[in-house]
Design an enzyme around this catalytic site. Structure first.
Site, PDB file in Angstrom:
ATOM      1  N   THR A  26       0.842  -1.195   0.000  1.00 45.03           N
ATOM      2  CA  THR A  26       0.000   0.000   0.000  1.00 45.03           C
ATOM      3  C   THR A  26       0.877   1.245   0.000  1.00 45.03           C
ATOM      4  O   THR A  26       1.730   1.413   0.868  1.00 45.03           O
ATOM      5  CB  THR A  26      -0.929  -0.004   1.227  1.00 45.03           C
ATOM      6  OG1 THR A  26      -1.837  -1.097   1.097  1.00 45.03           O
ATOM      7  CG2 THR A  26      -1.706   1.292   1.333  1.00 45.03           C
ATOM      8  N   GLN A  99      -4.362  -7.470  -6.414  1.00 42.18           N
ATOM      9  CA  GLN A  99      -4.846  -7.954  -5.120  1.00 42.18           C
ATOM     10  C   GLN A  99      -6.211  -7.329  -4.818  1.00 42.18           C
ATOM     11  O   GLN A  99      -6.357  -6.111  -4.779  1.00 42.18           O
ATOM     12  CB  GLN A  99      -3.869  -7.628  -3.983  1.00 42.18           C
ATOM     13  CG  GLN A  99      -4.280  -8.363  -2.704  1.00 42.18           C
ATOM     14  CD  GLN A  99      -3.409  -8.031  -1.514  1.00 42.18           C
ATOM     15  OE1 GLN A  99      -3.336  -6.869  -1.108  1.00 42.18           O
ATOM     16  NE2 GLN A  99      -2.767  -9.036  -0.939  1.00 42.18           N
ATOM     17  N   HIS A 175      -7.255 -11.073  -1.224  1.00 42.11           N
ATOM     18  CA  HIS A 175      -6.601 -10.679   0.036  1.00 42.11           C
ATOM     19  C   HIS A 175      -7.387 -11.268   1.209  1.00 42.11           C
ATOM     20  O   HIS A 175      -8.420 -10.752   1.611  1.00 42.11           O
ATOM     21  CB  HIS A 175      -6.567  -9.152   0.124  1.00 42.11           C
ATOM     22  CG  HIS A 175      -5.612  -8.616   1.149  1.00 42.11           C
ATOM     23  ND1 HIS A 175      -5.032  -9.391   2.124  1.00 42.11           N
ATOM     24  CD2 HIS A 175      -5.136  -7.346   1.352  1.00 42.11           C
ATOM     25  CE1 HIS A 175      -4.237  -8.642   2.869  1.00 42.11           C
ATOM     26  NE2 HIS A 175      -4.281  -7.399   2.413  1.00 42.11           N
ATOM     27  N   ASN A 178      -3.856 -10.365   6.931  1.00 42.65           N
ATOM     28  CA  ASN A 178      -3.662  -9.122   7.688  1.00 42.65           C
ATOM     29  C   ASN A 178      -4.906  -8.643   8.422  1.00 42.65           C
ATOM     30  O   ASN A 178      -5.074  -7.469   8.699  1.00 42.65           O
ATOM     31  CB  ASN A 178      -3.115  -8.020   6.772  1.00 42.65           C
ATOM     32  CG  ASN A 178      -1.732  -8.354   6.267  1.00 42.65           C
ATOM     33  OD1 ASN A 178      -1.061  -9.238   6.816  1.00 42.65           O
ATOM     34  ND2 ASN A 178      -1.288  -7.681   5.227  1.00 42.65           N
ATOM     35  N   TYR A 180      -7.978  -8.309   7.586  1.00 45.35           N
ATOM     36  CA  TYR A 180      -9.016  -7.559   6.888  1.00 45.35           C
ATOM     37  C   TYR A 180     -10.262  -8.446   6.802  1.00 45.35           C
ATOM     38  O   TYR A 180     -10.367  -9.458   7.488  1.00 45.35           O
ATOM     39  CB  TYR A 180      -8.507  -7.099   5.527  1.00 45.35           C
ATOM     40  CG  TYR A 180      -7.417  -6.056   5.641  1.00 45.35           C
ATOM     41  CD1 TYR A 180      -7.675  -4.820   6.248  1.00 45.35           C
ATOM     42  CD2 TYR A 180      -6.124  -6.305   5.197  1.00 45.35           C
ATOM     43  CE1 TYR A 180      -6.676  -3.863   6.390  1.00 45.35           C
ATOM     44  CE2 TYR A 180      -5.119  -5.350   5.342  1.00 45.35           C
ATOM     45  CZ  TYR A 180      -5.405  -4.135   5.936  1.00 45.35           C
ATOM     46  OH  TYR A 180      -4.411  -3.200   6.088  1.00 45.35           O
ATOM     47  N   ARG A 227      -3.958 -14.808  -0.682  1.00 51.82           N
ATOM     48  CA  ARG A 227      -2.923 -14.527   0.311  1.00 51.82           C
ATOM     49  C   ARG A 227      -3.469 -14.804   1.711  1.00 51.82           C
ATOM     50  O   ARG A 227      -4.575 -14.369   2.047  1.00 51.82           O
ATOM     51  CB  ARG A 227      -2.452 -13.074   0.215  1.00 51.82           C
ATOM     52  CG  ARG A 227      -1.122 -12.828   0.944  1.00 51.82           C
ATOM     53  CD  ARG A 227      -0.684 -11.387   0.853  1.00 51.82           C
ATOM     54  NE  ARG A 227       0.761 -11.272   1.065  1.00 51.82           N
ATOM     55  CZ  ARG A 227       1.372 -10.199   1.546  1.00 51.82           C
ATOM     56  NH1 ARG A 227       0.661  -9.117   1.883  1.00 51.82           N
ATOM     57  NH2 ARG A 227       2.676 -10.158   1.695  1.00 51.82           N
ATOM     58  N   ASN A 235      -3.410  -5.154  12.744  1.00 52.76           N
ATOM     59  CA  ASN A 235      -4.797  -4.695  12.641  1.00 52.76           C
ATOM     60  C   ASN A 235      -5.701  -5.297  13.717  1.00 52.76           C
ATOM     61  O   ASN A 235      -6.859  -5.634  13.477  1.00 52.76           O
ATOM     62  CB  ASN A 235      -5.364  -4.977  11.244  1.00 52.76           C
ATOM     63  CG  ASN A 235      -4.726  -4.115  10.177  1.00 52.76           C
ATOM     64  OD1 ASN A 235      -4.495  -2.928  10.391  1.00 52.76           O
ATOM     65  ND2 ASN A 235      -4.425  -4.702   9.033  1.00 52.76           N
ATOM     66  N   GLY A 322       8.786  -7.496  -0.107  1.00 56.72           N
ATOM     67  CA  GLY A 322       7.993  -6.290   0.031  1.00 56.72           C
ATOM     68  C   GLY A 322       8.849  -5.041   0.011  1.00 56.72           C
ATOM     69  O   GLY A 322       9.158  -4.490  -1.058  1.00 56.72           O
TER      70      GLY A 322
END
Length: 368
Positions: A26, A99, A175, A178, A180, A227, A235, A322
């Site tokens: 991001t 993604q 995605h 993480n 989300y 992923r 998060n 990354g």
């Protein structure tokens, strides 16, 4: 003879020139309408030597946005702008997948249509912050999705995948990491539902499997990847009560779909690899036994030597980098030649212009 990090690879409908992937990153440089900019075209073109570029996470709907100036893939103008990106990457001989992102409860009402509350598996607010017009703010209290809303969520993923293919992408990565939206359903520490999408491992994995099934049906399993991040605490994600059992079940289900690849974050995203116990090799064996043709991509804190060893030993088919790709547009060459790496400027990671985005030097532009 064992494979090397620099050998070509074919998986699903995707052929790549080497085993080095750029992880999704991001960068908050889309315009106010969540449309990719010309600067983003240059950014991805610079990194097209990667075997596989995985774009920054891009929201599947206005409801899915969680951060200021992140791109989407739900409008015709977004599709057209992303087409310029994919054309540029393909002109350089690269391969690129998008993604697909829905942040769930990791959002703020100021970022969402009509100031709506974020949606999630739960109505409990995450202990997390997000990037808004006012800088970093605590995320808003979410609304738990109703059972009858689940088909709409699945349909949004399916439509976004179709948009991505029209925009020229070689495939998509769902995605589900993480913490989300999709992982908010997976984890027992977040999901407090009592309907068909909560409680048992099978129920908590249901939405992820439905999304992957729908996307694969829309664009082909050979163009679909996913992923996962089994133990990352980012998060506001507490650990699952039995992450090993949860992810073994999920991978068994995904293997039946014969997706092109599974991309796994080992440990804490951008942090310690040993943040919680987890047997990643058991997960890989489970997947490859059921579907040998799928690619296993690993990520998080890999050095050059770790990446070489992972591919040579067969523990990974590809390695995703990354932050090294942020500061080193020619990372593939640097890894091949074992050349020094540029350092990342943390002050320019999120938002802004070309500085810290498209102006990092390559080996060709560095002074002798």
């Amino acid at each position: 003879m064992s494979s090397t990090l620099f050998d070509p690879l074919s998986f699903g409908s995707i052929d790549v020139a080497n085993r080095i992937a750029m992880a999704p990153l991001t960068r908050n440089r889309a315009d106010a309408d969540r449309i990719p900019t010309e600067l983003m075209v240059r950014y991805y073109r610079q990194r097209a030597d990667a075997g596989l570029l995985i774009t920054e996470a891009s929201q599947i709907s206005p409801e899915g946005q969680g951060y200021k100036d992140t791109p989407g893939i739900y409008s015709e103008s977004q599709v057209a702008a992303w087409r310029v990106v994919t054309d540029a990457v393909h002109a350089e001989g690269g391969r690129i997948v998008m993604q697909l992102w829905h942040v769930g409860r990791i959002s703020h009402q100021s970022l969402l249509p009509d100031g709506m509350a974020p949606v999630s598996s739960t109505s409990r607010r995450a202990q997390a912050r997000t990037f808004t017009a006012n800088g970093f703010e605590d995320v808003s209290v979410p609304r738990a999705l109703r059972t009858d809303e689940m088909p709409r969520i699945v349909a949004d993923y399916r439509a976004a995948a179709a948009h991505a293919i029209r925009a020229g992408f070689d495939g998509v990565e769902i995605h589900s990491a993480n913490n989300y939206l999709l992982e908010q359903f997976l984890r027992s520490s977040i999901n407090d539902r009592s309907d068909a999408y909560g409680g048992s491992i099978e129920n908590r994995a249901r939405l992820v499997v439905e999304v992957a099934t729908a996307v694969a049906a829309e664009i082909g399993a050979g163009r679909t990847g996913i992923r996962l991040s089994p133990v990352t605490p980012v998060n506001g994600g507490g650990q699952d009560t039995d992450a090993q059992a949860l992810y073994l079940h999920l991978v068994e289900q995904l293997a039946q779909l014969q997706l092109a690849f599974i991309h796994v974050i080992e440990g804490q995203t951008g942090g310690p690899r040993d943040v919680a116990p987890f047997d990643y090799e058991a997960l890989r064996r489970c997947y490859k036994t059921a579907f040998p043709g799928g690619a296993w991509i690993v990520n998080n804190g890999y050095t050059r030597q770790m990446a070489l060893d992972a591919v040579a030993s067969g523990r990974a088919d590809m390695v995703a980098f990354g932050k090294p790709f942020i500061a080193n547009p020619d990372l593939v060459r640097r890894l091949r030649e074992n050349a020094p790496l540029n350092s990342v400027d943390a002050n320019t990671l999120y938002g802004g212009g070309a500085e810290g985005y498209t102006d990092y030097p390559t080996l060709q532009t560095e002074p002798a």
